[in-house]
Design a protein around this motif. Structure first.
Motif, PDB file in Angstrom:
ATOM      1  N   MET A 280       0.820  -1.205   0.000  1.00  0.00           N
ATOM      2  CA  MET A 280       0.000   0.000   0.000  1.00  0.00           C
ATOM      3  C   MET A 280       0.859   1.261   0.000  1.00  0.00           C
ATOM      4  O   MET A 280       0.570   2.223  -0.718  1.00  0.00           O
ATOM      5  N   MET A 281       1.920   1.270   0.796  1.00  0.00           N
ATOM      6  CA  MET A 281       2.734   2.473   0.901  1.00  0.00           C
ATOM      7  C   MET A 281       3.658   2.649  -0.303  1.00  0.00           C
ATOM      8  O   MET A 281       4.079   3.753  -0.623  1.00  0.00           O
ATOM      9  N   GLN A 282       3.961   1.552  -0.981  1.00  0.00           N
ATOM     10  CA  GLN A 282       4.794   1.630  -2.184  1.00  0.00           C
ATOM     11  C   GLN A 282       4.146   2.547  -3.216  1.00  0.00           C
ATOM     12  O   GLN A 282       4.823   3.319  -3.893  1.00  0.00           O
ATOM     13  N   LYS A 283       2.820   2.466  -3.323  1.00  0.00           N
ATOM     14  CA  LYS A 283       2.120   3.325  -4.269  1.00  0.00           C
ATOM     15  C   LYS A 283       2.080   4.767  -3.762  1.00  0.00           C
ATOM     16  O   LYS A 283       2.233   5.712  -4.531  1.00  0.00           O
TER      17      LYS A 283
ATOM     18  N   ALA B 144       4.730  -5.796  -4.694  1.00  0.00           N
ATOM     19  CA  ALA B 144       5.277  -5.362  -3.405  1.00  0.00           C
ATOM     20  C   ALA B 144       6.129  -6.441  -2.759  1.00  0.00           C
ATOM     21  O   ALA B 144       7.178  -6.153  -2.156  1.00  0.00           O
ATOM     22  N   LEU B 145       5.707  -7.692  -2.873  1.00  0.00           N
ATOM     23  CA  LEU B 145       6.494  -8.788  -2.298  1.00  0.00           C
ATOM     24  C   LEU B 145       7.831  -8.938  -3.022  1.00  0.00           C
ATOM     25  O   LEU B 145       8.871  -9.178  -2.396  1.00  0.00           O
ATOM     26  N   THR B 146       7.788  -8.783  -4.335  1.00  0.00           N
ATOM     27  CA  THR B 146       9.035  -8.819  -5.101  1.00  0.00           C
ATOM     28  C   THR B 146       9.961  -7.688  -4.660  1.00  0.00           C
ATOM     29  O   THR B 146      11.160  -7.897  -4.424  1.00  0.00           O
ATOM     30  N   SER B 147       9.389  -6.491  -4.534  1.00  0.00           N
ATOM     31  CA  SER B 147      10.187  -5.329  -4.123  1.00  0.00           C
ATOM     32  C   SER B 147      10.783  -5.528  -2.738  1.00  0.00           C
ATOM     33  O   SER B 147      11.970  -5.290  -2.520  1.00  0.00           O
ATOM     34  N   SER B 148       9.936  -5.968  -1.803  1.00  0.00           N
ATOM     35  CA  SER B 148      10.408  -6.124  -0.423  1.00  0.00           C
ATOM     36  C   SER B 148      11.494  -7.193  -0.319  1.00  0.00           C
ATOM     37  O   SER B 148      12.506  -7.004   0.364  1.00  0.00           O
ATOM     38  N   PHE B 149      11.302  -8.315  -1.008  1.00  0.00           N
ATOM     39  CA  PHE B 149      12.295  -9.384  -0.928  1.00  0.00           C
ATOM     40  C   PHE B 149      13.616  -8.932  -1.561  1.00  0.00           C
ATOM     41  O   PHE B 149      14.696  -9.176  -1.011  1.00  0.00           O
ATOM     42  N   CYS B 150      13.529  -8.253  -2.701  1.00  0.00           N
ATOM     43  CA  CYS B 150      14.745  -7.797  -3.378  1.00  0.00           C
ATOM     44  C   CYS B 150      15.490  -6.739  -2.554  1.00  0.00           C
ATOM     45  O   CYS B 150      16.706  -6.802  -2.383  1.00  0.00           O
ATOM     46  N   ILE B 151      14.734  -5.771  -2.039  1.00  0.00           N
ATOM     47  CA  ILE B 151      15.359  -4.651  -1.332  1.00  0.00           C
ATOM     48  C   ILE B 151      15.726  -5.031   0.096  1.00  0.00           C
ATOM     49  O   ILE B 151      16.849  -4.795   0.555  1.00  0.00           O
TER      50      ILE B 151
END
Length: 485
Positions: free
Chosen positions: A254-257, A343-350
């Protein structure tokens, strides 16, 4: 309406999404995928977030609760409104001040590496479970009402839909879903409004006449005053507020957007606009639920729960309305699933792999990101099969219960960081506290009704787990170091 014709609308809809994804994903970079280059229009983000927040669960499950709970769900929605205000004026300024790509970087700045990884891990677990529960509900509706009649098995339906979502989020990420969510929210709301207006017309009721009929049925109660009930209004409002703080303000999806909007003021305007609209839309879904039960009673039908809306829409309403229902349903499906996958992809990568720390070239980062994206698609598929085995008839209750356990530790971690001056030593004791709090919360949930003579823990379970986490962190923390003058 013939299943093949309904399926053709699903395919046509997906082709439109692919076209939007192709257009918005051109020349995308990792920054485009993760935060939309911090250049998203706040109005698009606000409108698209409606679809992400509501999902197929609201579209199918909320109307079905009216016969047993009336309009009590509005208690939770009023709590949401309070929660969005806290997110806009407490959490957002913090995220913008620190210029975060992942909101869990705040935990690293405040407590160190282990707290940061623990927070990110709890988000990954929370969002995976919640998103796949929502996705399962809509896939199951499509399966039962369309694809079973065509001899297509559930496992194949699930694979094809996940491939669809994977294809249009693979390149553009947030940059793409800001636009696709706007499109899908529009279709979902059109589906909602058309169904409400048609059933009112069919029953020959005005808006005031509808409310009067629902009052006679006892459906229009907004506030539950039974203090021992899980639905007691104070518990529901407070619980709803903290669910929003945790599931929106502490949720990377939600906050990514929101943090993709250029300025803090724009992001806050987005959040406040969205919060008012979400109250009105949820009321419309409950109104639709009441109308569906009136329609069922008039026609001698006996459908309840998650089966109510799809059964009536696809078997008892005109073909044009059935078509609009299907478009609205899949429009409710994709926003929650595509955003979660991104978001899950972003969080796992970052957060877990740390690929944005300048250690790898852009093309190497992109390859890792795409592999992670594919892996989470497979994980989604496995979770959908698990929910199929569970086969709950009221998924919204399952999601709220799971949120209490998985988001509670995140709430406690962030609250401790914001409101306490204490320091946490770099230790896996932080992770242990976050794991043990939900376990204690589970036993409390089971014991309290016996100890109090019937008082039941409901939606406030999230707050209890957050408090247990906060207390545990306070016990292992050290006093803040005083600065020498």
């Amino acid at each position: 309406m013939p299943p093949l014709l309904l399926l053709s609308f699903v395919v046509a809809y997906f082709i439109i999404l692919l076209a939007v994804a192709w257009y918005t994903g051109k020349n995308s970079t990792n920054d485009s995928f993760f935060i939309g280059n911090r250049n998203s229009n706040w109005m698009l983000v606000a409108f698209g977030m409606i679809g992400t927040s509501l999902s197929g669960v609201t579209f199918v499950s909320v109307p079905g609760t009216v016969s047993t709970n009336g309009f009590y769900y509005m208690q939770v929605v009023f709590g949401y409104l309070l929660g969005y205000i806290v997110v806009a004026f407490v959490l957002m300024p913090l995220y913008y001040k620190l210029q975060l790509t992942s909101i869990y970087n705040y935990l690293q700045n405040r407590f160190g590496f282990i707290a940061y990884k623990t927070g990110a891990l709890f988000f990954i677990i929370s969002r995976t479970v919640g998103a796949t529960a929502r996705l399962y509900l809509v896939i199951n509706v499509l399966q039962i009402f369309i694809l079973d009649q065509m001899g297509i098995p559930f496992w194949l339906t699930s694979i094809v839909i996940l491939i669809m979502i994977l294809l249009y989020t693979f390149e553009g990420g947030v940059k793409t879903i800001v636009f696709t969510d706007t499109l899908q929210t529009s279709f979902m709301l059109i589906g909602l409004v058309v169904c409400v207006l048609y059933i009112m017309h069919h029953l020959q009721l005005s808006f005031s006449g509808t409310i009067q009929q629902l009052q006679l049925k006892g459906y229009t109660h907004f506030f539950n005053t039974d203090i021992n009930s899980k639905g007691f209004f104070l518990k529901q409002i407070i619980g709803g507020a903290f669910i929003t703080i945790a599931m929106t303000g502490l949720d990377q999806e939600m906050m990514q957007k929101n943090i993709s909007v250029k300025t803090l003021k724009g992001a806050q305007t987005n959040m406040l606009s969205f919060s008012v609209i979400i109250v009105l839309v949820n009321f419309l879904f409950l109104l639709l639920g009441g109308l569906l039960y009136l329609f069922a009673a008039q026609n001698g039908l006996n459908y309840t729960g998650d089966d109510l809306f799809p059964t009536i829409a696809l078997h008892y309403l005109p073909k044009a309305v059935s078509m609009i229902f299907i478009i609205g349903l899949i429009s409710a499906l994709f926003p929650s699933a595509d955003g979660a996958l991104t978001a899950l992809t972003s969080s796992f990568c970052i957060d877990i792999l740390g690929i944005r720390r300048g250690q790898l070239a852009e093309n190497q980062q992109k390859k890792i990101r795409q592999n992670v994206h594919l892996t989470f698609t497979i994980i989604f598929l496995i979770c959908i099969f698990v929910f199929k085995i569970i086969n709950s008839k009221s998924i919204i209750n399952v999601i709220l219960d799971l949120a209490g356990y998985t988001y509670g530790p995140l709430l406690g971690l962030f609250a401790f960081g914001i409101f306490s001056k204490k320091i946490l030593k770099e230790s896996y004791a932080i992770t242990f506290v976050c794991l043990i709090a939900p376990v204690l919360g589970y036993f409390l949930e089971k014991l309290i009704p016996n100890l109090t003579g019937g008082f039941k823990i409901g939606i406030e379970l999230l707050l209890i787990n957050g408090l247990l986490t906060y207390l545990g962190l306070w016990l292992i923390a050290k006093p803040a170091v005083k600065q020498q003058k």
